[in-house]
Scaffold this active site. Structure first.
Site, PDB file in Angstrom:
ATOM      1  N   LEU A 175      25.701  17.466 -37.589  1.00  0.00           N
ATOM      2  CA  LEU A 175      25.193  18.763 -38.038  1.00  0.00           C
ATOM      3  C   LEU A 175      26.348  19.700 -38.346  1.00  0.00           C
ATOM      4  O   LEU A 175      26.268  20.509 -39.287  1.00  0.00           O
ATOM      5  CB  LEU A 175      24.278  19.376 -36.976  1.00  0.00           C
ATOM      6  N   TYR A 176      27.412  19.614 -37.571  1.00  0.00           N
ATOM      7  CA  TYR A 176      28.598  20.426 -37.864  1.00  0.00           C
ATOM      8  C   TYR A 176      29.051  20.203 -39.303  1.00  0.00           C
ATOM      9  O   TYR A 176      29.254  21.150 -40.073  1.00  0.00           O
ATOM     10  CB  TYR A 176      29.728  20.075 -36.888  1.00  0.00           C
ATOM     11  N   ALA A 177      29.203  18.934 -39.693  1.00  0.00           N
ATOM     12  CA  ALA A 177      29.627  18.620 -41.055  1.00  0.00           C
ATOM     13  C   ALA A 177      28.620  19.133 -42.075  1.00  0.00           C
ATOM     14  O   ALA A 177      29.002  19.641 -43.139  1.00  0.00           O
ATOM     15  CB  ALA A 177      29.813  17.111 -41.207  1.00  0.00           C
TER      16      ALA A 177
END
Length: 337
Positions: A151-153
């Site tokens: 999700l960060y990416a």
């Protein structure tokens, strides 16, 4: 120049702000001082920055749209450098909501503030994580980034996309720079180097993910800062791509926008990296070998051609030099604590 930096009390923001102040610029730093990791480390960085009369700090969250817009309007910066974000791949597995609020809502608020208060150049921190499941290496800025594995990416990819739309609609010159495993003094405690050094010094085992088979294009903080400073002067112009042999510019065909890798293109294996730490500490680590964690990738490896074509610079500080600098700082910091 007048430079507005979000995340100025963070690891990268602190080093970049110090460099800009040393170069004679005026800087306003905007930071929420969140408790993602020990705020005492952020306070110590901030105390150093406040020694300069050319620096002033605003403590507020990116999600506070009014505070962010007011700070930018009052300062009227020439350049805005957006570093603040909820970082960390592993943390996103447990606290996904913080990535939506800080990275998506926060970046939207920044884009709106810049739209209302135009600047010469907007620079936005992205990450090598946007390359996700891309198996073709080294990573080029024009490679597809459609398959994020965390999700960060995904949020950082979304930040790139949002900034492109604003660049197109409002003609905001924008550069998204993609970091590759940045390390060095004053680094974050949740990152591998800090965790490894801290555990080895305490006589505790270190956790080695991917069974030690991972590779990273480690980038020393001073190299990263040099790249950002040089890129700040390389303002994208729609319809004017850089021309250099073997280089394909990521410049948009419909906006003054581009993405640029900042890394040396010299990936290092995790086990050799740990061996370098052991050598600098004069101690051998007890290692707990673990499988790959969700959201991680096996390797990162940057093509640095576009950065060099735009700036004449390629990061070159070797891991041995960088790790030693971190270890020396770590011991001083712990002794003073």
């Amino acid at each position: 120049m007048k430079v507005f930096i979000t995340g100025s009390a963070g690891f990268i923001g602190f080093h970049l702000t110090r460099r800009l102040l040393a170069d004679g610029h005026q800087v306003v730093g905007f930071d929420g001082m969140t408790a993602y990791y020990d705020p005492a480390l952020k306070q110590a960085r901030l105390a150093i920055l406040r020694r300069s009369n050319a620096f002033s700090a605003v403590e507020a969250m990116l999600e506070d749209k009014d505070a962010l817009t007011e700070a930018i309007a009052l300062f009227a910066p020439d350049i805005v450098i957006h570093l603040a974000a909820q970082a960390g791949v592993r943390y996103s597995l447990e606290h996904p909501d913080t990535y939506i609020s800080a990275n998506l809502v926060g970046t939207f608020n920044l884009l709106e503030a810049v739209r209302a208060n135009p600047v010469q150049h907007l620079l936005i921190a992205s990450t090598s994580s946007v390359y996700g499941g891309n198996a073709q290496m080294p990573f080029r800025e024009v490679d597809r980034t459609d398959f994020p594995v965390s999700l960060y990416a995904a949020t950082k990819k979304a930040c790139e996309a949002m900034s492109h739309s604003y660049s197109h609609l409002w003609k905001i010159p924008t550069t998204c720079f993609r970091f590759f495993t940045v390390y060095g003094p004053w680094g974050r405690p949740d990152m591998a180097l800090f965790k490894f050094v801290d555990a080895i010094e305490r006589g505790e085992a270190i956790e080695v993910y991917g069974n030690g088979q991972m590779q990273r294009d480690f980038t020393y903080i001073d190299d990263l800062v040099e790249g950002i400073v040089r890129l700040s002067a390389a303002i994208p112009e729609e319809g004017r791509p850089v021309e250099a042999a073997g280089v394909t510019d990521s410049l948009s065909s419909v906006a003054p926008w581009r993405a640029v890798n900042i890394a040396g293109g010299q990936p290092v294996g995790l086990m050799p990296f740990i061996e370098t730490i052991e050598k600098c500490l004069g101690r051998t680590a007890n290692k707990t070998m673990l499988p790959m964690q969700q959201g991680d990738v096996v390797a990162t490896y940057a093509n640095e051609g576009l950065l060099e074509a735009l700036t004449g610079f390629v990061p070159g500080i070797d891991v041995e030099t960088g790790v030693k600098a971190f270890v020396d700082w770590y011991r001083r910091y712990k002794d003073a604590a």
